[in-house]
Write a protein that holds these residues in place. Structure first.
Motif, mmCIF file in Angstrom:
data_model
loop_
_atom_site.group_PDB
_atom_site.id
_atom_site.type_symbol
_atom_site.label_atom_id
_atom_site.label_comp_id
_atom_site.label_asym_id
_atom_site.label_seq_id
_atom_site.Cartn_x
_atom_site.Cartn_y
_atom_site.Cartn_z
ATOM 1 N N ARG A 6 45.920 41.722 46.247
ATOM 2 C CA ARG A 6 44.525 41.551 46.639
ATOM 3 C C ARG A 6 44.034 42.775 47.418
ATOM 4 O O ARG A 6 42.923 43.248 47.220
ATOM 5 C CB ARG A 6 44.388 40.271 47.470
ATOM 6 N N LYS A 7 44.895 43.295 48.274
ATOM 7 C CA LYS A 7 44.525 44.476 49.068
ATOM 8 C C LYS A 7 44.275 45.670 48.141
ATOM 9 O O LYS A 7 43.296 46.390 48.307
ATOM 10 C CB LYS A 7 45.624 44.799 50.078
ATOM 11 N N ARG A 8 45.163 45.846 47.142
ATOM 12 C CA ARG A 8 44.970 46.956 46.188
ATOM 13 C C ARG A 8 43.671 46.761 45.402
ATOM 14 O O ARG A 8 42.923 47.708 45.173
ATOM 15 C CB ARG A 8 46.157 47.062 45.225
ATOM 16 N N GLN A 9 43.401 45.525 45.009
ATOM 17 C CA GLN A 9 42.172 45.246 44.272
ATOM 18 C C GLN A 9 40.954 45.519 45.145
ATOM 19 O O GLN A 9 39.964 46.099 44.681
ATOM 20 C CB GLN A 9 42.147 43.799 43.783
ATOM 21 N N ASP A 10 41.027 45.096 46.402
ATOM 22 C CA ASP A 10 39.906 45.332 47.322
ATOM 23 C C ASP A 10 39.691 46.826 47.541
ATOM 24 O O ASP A 10 38.551 47.301 47.571
ATOM 25 C CB ASP A 10 40.156 44.638 48.675
ATOM 26 N N GLU A 11 40.795 47.558 47.684
ATOM 27 C CA GLU A 11 40.677 49.015 47.868
ATOM 28 C C GLU A 11 40.096 49.659 46.614
ATOM 29 O O GLU A 11 39.232 50.533 46.701
ATOM 30 C CB GLU A 11 42.038 49.622 48.200
ATOM 31 N N ALA A 12 40.566 49.230 45.444
ATOM 32 C CA ALA A 12 40.029 49.768 44.189
ATOM 33 C C ALA A 12 38.550 49.430 44.056
ATOM 34 O O ALA A 12 37.746 50.264 43.616
ATOM 35 C CB ALA A 12 40.816 49.224 42.997
ATOM 36 N N GLU A 101 36.614 45.242 37.586
ATOM 37 C CA GLU A 101 37.440 45.000 38.763
ATOM 38 C C GLU A 101 36.982 43.741 39.508
ATOM 39 O O GLU A 101 37.810 42.962 39.967
ATOM 40 C CB GLU A 101 37.422 46.212 39.690
ATOM 41 N N ARG A 102 35.695 43.547 39.582
ATOM 42 C CA ARG A 102 35.181 42.329 40.222
ATOM 43 C C ARG A 102 35.603 41.102 39.423
ATOM 44 O O ARG A 102 35.999 40.087 39.991
ATOM 45 C CB ARG A 102 33.658 42.384 40.327
ATOM 46 N N SER A 103 35.500 41.214 38.111
ATOM 47 C CA SER A 103 35.892 40.105 37.247
ATOM 48 C C SER A 103 37.378 39.799 37.428
ATOM 49 O O SER A 103 37.772 38.641 37.546
ATOM 50 C CB SER A 103 35.594 40.462 35.794
ATOM 51 N N ALA A 104 38.200 40.842 37.468
ATOM 52 C CA ALA A 104 39.637 40.661 37.664
ATOM 53 C C ALA A 104 39.912 40.053 39.040
ATOM 54 O O ALA A 104 40.744 39.151 39.171
ATOM 55 C CB ALA A 104 40.371 41.994 37.510
ATOM 56 N N GLY A 108 41.557 36.456 39.689
ATOM 57 C CA GLY A 108 42.727 36.320 40.557
ATOM 58 C C GLY A 108 42.504 35.267 41.627
ATOM 59 O O GLY A 108 43.379 34.458 41.923
ATOM 60 N N LYS A 109 41.307 35.244 42.199
ATOM 61 C CA LYS A 109 40.987 34.254 43.226
ATOM 62 C C LYS A 109 40.974 32.848 42.618
ATOM 63 O O LYS A 109 41.484 31.902 43.201
ATOM 64 C CB LYS A 109 39.632 34.566 43.868
ATOM 65 N N LYS A 112 44.504 31.719 41.956
ATOM 66 C CA LYS A 112 45.170 31.370 43.217
ATOM 67 C C LYS A 112 44.689 30.016 43.704
ATOM 68 O O LYS A 112 45.467 29.164 44.119
ATOM 69 C CB LYS A 112 44.896 32.449 44.260
ATOM 70 N N ASN A 113 43.372 29.797 43.612
ATOM 71 C CA ASN A 113 42.809 28.525 44.036
ATOM 72 C C ASN A 113 43.337 27.373 43.173
ATOM 73 O O ASN A 113 43.675 26.309 43.695
ATOM 74 C CB ASN A 113 41.276 28.547 43.968
ATOM 75 N N ALA A 114 43.435 27.600 41.861
ATOM 76 C CA ALA A 114 43.951 26.559 40.964
ATOM 77 C C ALA A 114 45.420 26.278 41.297
ATOM 78 O O ALA A 114 45.855 25.120 41.294
ATOM 79 C CB ALA A 114 43.803 27.001 39.519
ATOM 80 N N LYS A 115 46.168 27.308 41.584
ATOM 81 C CA LYS A 115 47.582 27.156 41.926
ATOM 82 C C LYS A 115 47.713 26.357 43.227
ATOM 83 O O LYS A 115 48.542 25.459 43.346
ATOM 84 C CB LYS A 115 48.230 28.541 42.074
ATOM 85 N N GLU A 116 46.877 26.648 44.206
ATOM 86 C CA GLU A 116 46.897 25.923 45.477
ATOM 87 C C GLU A 116 46.491 24.455 45.265
ATOM 88 O O GLU A 116 47.048 23.555 45.873
ATOM 89 C CB GLU A 116 45.956 26.588 46.484
ATOM 90 N N ASP A 117 45.529 24.239 44.387
ATOM 91 C CA ASP A 117 45.080 22.873 44.094
ATOM 92 C C ASP A 117 46.205 22.056 43.471
ATOM 93 O O ASP A 117 46.348 20.850 43.745
ATOM 94 C CB ASP A 117 43.879 22.889 43.156
ATOM 95 N N GLN A 118 47.015 22.688 42.634
ATOM 96 C CA GLN A 118 48.137 21.990 41.991
ATOM 97 C C GLN A 118 49.194 21.601 43.015
ATOM 98 O O GLN A 118 49.849 20.565 42.889
ATOM 99 C CB GLN A 118 48.758 22.852 40.907
#
Length: 119
Positions: A6-12, A101-104, A108-109, A112-118
């Protein structure tokens, strides 16, 4: 690991946003320069037309000099147009990359949210 990704994506994303802003500024400057060149070329053309009227009574060398000036200005105008197109193309490419990049990042978010919901 997700935090690092996430940090790399935010930096990109931040880099892409900076590049987009720089490309936007370059485009605006190129547009301004182009307008100035067009105005100068139009003024030179008007001067050339006035001189052409006088050329029947004046030295033909003046007309030749003005034509060279107009040719030079037209060459500069062509170069500015090319620079503007390049800046515009770069801006479009950076914006496309930014959208990807925003779409990616959004995908990703959501993942992650779906994984947390499971869980």
């Amino acid at each position: 690991r997700d935090a690092a990704t996430r940090k790399r994506q935010d930096e990109a994303l931040r880099r892409a946003e900076v590049e987009a802003e720089e490309a936007k500024r370059a485009t605006q400057q190129a547009q301004h320069d182009l307008q100035q060149e067009q105005k100068t070329a139009a003024q030179a053309k008007r001067r050339e037309d006035k001189e052409a009227e006088r050329s029947m009574r004046s030295d033909s060398e003046q007309v030749k000099n003005l034509q060279r000036e107009v040719d030079s200005l037209n060459d500069r105008l062509t170069e500015r147009t090319s620079q503007l197109q390049f800046a515009h193309d770069k801006l479009n490419a950076v914006e496309k990359e930014l959208r990807a990049e925003r779409s990616a990042a959004n995908a990703g978010k959501k993942g992650k949210n779906a994984k947390e919901d499971q869980e």
